[in-house]
Design an enzyme around this catalytic site. Sequence first.
Site, PDB file in Angstrom:
ATOM      1  N   LYS A  94       0.792  -1.491  -0.013  1.00 33.63           N
ATOM      2  CA  LYS A  94      -0.018  -0.062  -0.124  1.00 33.63           C
ATOM      3  C   LYS A  94       0.920   1.257  -0.002  1.00 33.63           C
ATOM      4  CE  LYS A  94      -4.184  -2.103   0.325  1.00 33.63           C
ATOM      5  NZ  LYS A  94      -5.179  -1.821  -0.691  1.00 33.63           N
ATOM      6  N   GLU A 116      -9.524   5.922   3.222  1.00 30.83           N
ATOM      7  CA  GLU A 116     -10.475   5.116   4.029  1.00 30.83           C
ATOM      8  C   GLU A 116      -9.370   3.923   4.135  1.00 30.83           C
ATOM      9  OE1 GLU A 116     -10.233   5.408   0.840  1.00 30.83           O
ATOM     10  OE2 GLU A 116      -8.960   3.377   0.273  1.00 30.83           O
ATOM     11  N   SER A 389       1.795  -9.683  -0.534  1.00 32.89           N
ATOM     12  CA  SER A 389       1.326  -8.490  -0.691  1.00 32.89           C
ATOM     13  C   SER A 389       1.661  -7.702   0.579  1.00 32.89           C
ATOM     14  CB  SER A 389       0.010  -7.930  -0.965  1.00 32.89           C
ATOM     15  OG  SER A 389      -1.132  -8.988   0.006  1.00 32.89           O
TER      16      SER A 389
HETATM   17  C1  LIG Z   1      -1.523  -6.906   2.947  1.00 30.69           C
HETATM   18  C2  LIG Z   1      -2.609  -6.601   1.923  1.00 30.69           C
HETATM   19  N1  LIG Z   1      -2.828  -7.120   0.799  1.00 30.69           N
HETATM   20  C3  LIG Z   1      -3.779  -7.094  -0.058  1.00 30.69           C
HETATM   21  C4  LIG Z   1      -4.751  -6.142   0.463  1.00 30.69           C
HETATM   22  C5  LIG Z   1      -6.141  -5.821  -0.691  1.00 30.69           C
HETATM   23  O1  LIG Z   1      -5.954  -4.886  -1.504  1.00 30.69           O
HETATM   24  P1  LIG Z   1      -5.467  -4.668  -2.885  1.00 30.69           P
HETATM   25  O2  LIG Z   1      -6.509  -5.928  -3.597  1.00 30.69           O
HETATM   26  O3  LIG Z   1      -5.979  -3.497  -3.210  1.00 30.69           O
HETATM   27  O4  LIG Z   1      -4.202  -4.939  -3.211  1.00 30.69           O
HETATM   28  C6  LIG Z   1      -4.828  -5.515   1.493  1.00 30.69           C
HETATM   29  C7  LIG Z   1      -5.836  -4.517   1.874  1.00 30.69           C
HETATM   30  O5  LIG Z   1      -5.872  -3.901   2.737  1.00 30.69           O
HETATM   31  C8  LIG Z   1      -3.716  -5.591   2.189  1.00 30.69           C
HETATM   32  O6  LIG Z   1      -3.500  -4.799   3.547  1.00 30.69           O
END
Ligand SMILES: Cc1ncc(COP(=O)(O)O)c(C=O)c1O
Length: 403
Positions: A94, A116, A389
């Site tokens: 993020k 948000e 992620s």
């Molecule tokens: C660690 C992590 N991975 C994935 C996501 C999912 O978001 P996005 O689909 O935009 O990557 C989030 C959302 O808060 C997150 O904190």
Amino acid sequence: MSSQIVNPAAVPGRFGPYGGRYVPETLMVPLFELERAYELAKADAAFQSEFHGLLKNFAGRPTALQFASRLTAHLGGPRIYLKREDLLHTGAHKINNAIGQGLLGVKMGKPRIVAETGAGQHGVASATIAAHLGLECVVYMGTEDMARQALNVSRMRMLGAQVVGVEAGSRTLKDAINEAMRDWVTNIRTTYYLLGSVLGAHPYPTMVRDFQSVIGREARDQILATERRLPTHLYACVGGGSNAIGLFHAFLQDTSVKMVGIEAGGRGTELGEHAARLGIAQGYTGARPGILQGTYTYVLQNADGQIAATHSISAGLDYPAIGPEHAWLADERRAEYAAISDDAALAAARLLARTEGIIPALESAHAIAGLVDRAPQMTKDDLVILNLSGRGDKDMDTYSRLL
Ligand SMILES: Cc1ncc(COP(=O)(O)O)c(C=O)c1O
């Protein structure tokens, strides 16, 4: 394959029939201003240099592409590499987007940002860049999410952000976005809205993708340097879809590379029990094209078109719509989407912790579970890049309660 793959946004803000800008009149002018400012920033060498400087020196890019040798051995099929976005400052991908939009807010002369958050990672990233750039920051968060991601609430407050609890609706991400938009409309002259995923009205889905696409550009160079070939598969979890499109984007034209997005299958296939917007083939009910929060995409809704409640153990995947570019990639069959249950995600988190010494975020654990599910049908010639992620610190309460 359709020639549109080469230029997905041939009409700005449109991905095939999806995307667009479905907002009240009061938001049209601010969105045009934002689009113009972003177009200028994209072409501005000084802006780009500042963005990439902060990605490197503040966030810690490039992130590693790690060969997961014990997970590979355990699954006995494909060679698996992890793109380690969990190693970034603040603990998730993020921050890439927050840095880009924070700089854009400064360029537009806005002293205040609103954001948000669901899992709290985007809220923490926004609070972090706001502190770093000297901006005021207000983060809206559903009270259900505040309870399950309490650590991130404390982090935001420590960074000087005001965290506003949202009691409306299901008290999760959708309700937080509504409140952030309301604040933005009310305070438009002073305020920049820092949206955290590839959602909302144009230009957000394109702009957030652009800021996140550094993930795939790095991963492509890294895998070519290490393995001397392209991957056969990419895996990523999909909430709004920013980490997934961030990884996929650099590979869109490599049609040999299969792209797999993993959604939240929650507790079951009934409407209200999951957040699988593209899971119709697996029997997940309730999704069809519609408009939510400014964009046309697949939306979980009841027969009357009311937005459905969703459930996922993972706050970051618990949202009734999917980013419009994913809707289009699914229709075009350029990417595949599958859903994974809460229980399978928990088991995958434990598996990664014990094979690789990495505790993943619950969101990322869905991507791992998706790969675990499909590994038996894959071969030793397959080569996977899985986007890790985020890290699991924020989810330790859930892990210790349920595992
Ligand atoms: C660690 C992590 N991975 C994935 C996501 C999912 O978001 P996005 O689909 O935009 O990557 C989030 C959302 O808060 C997150 O904190």
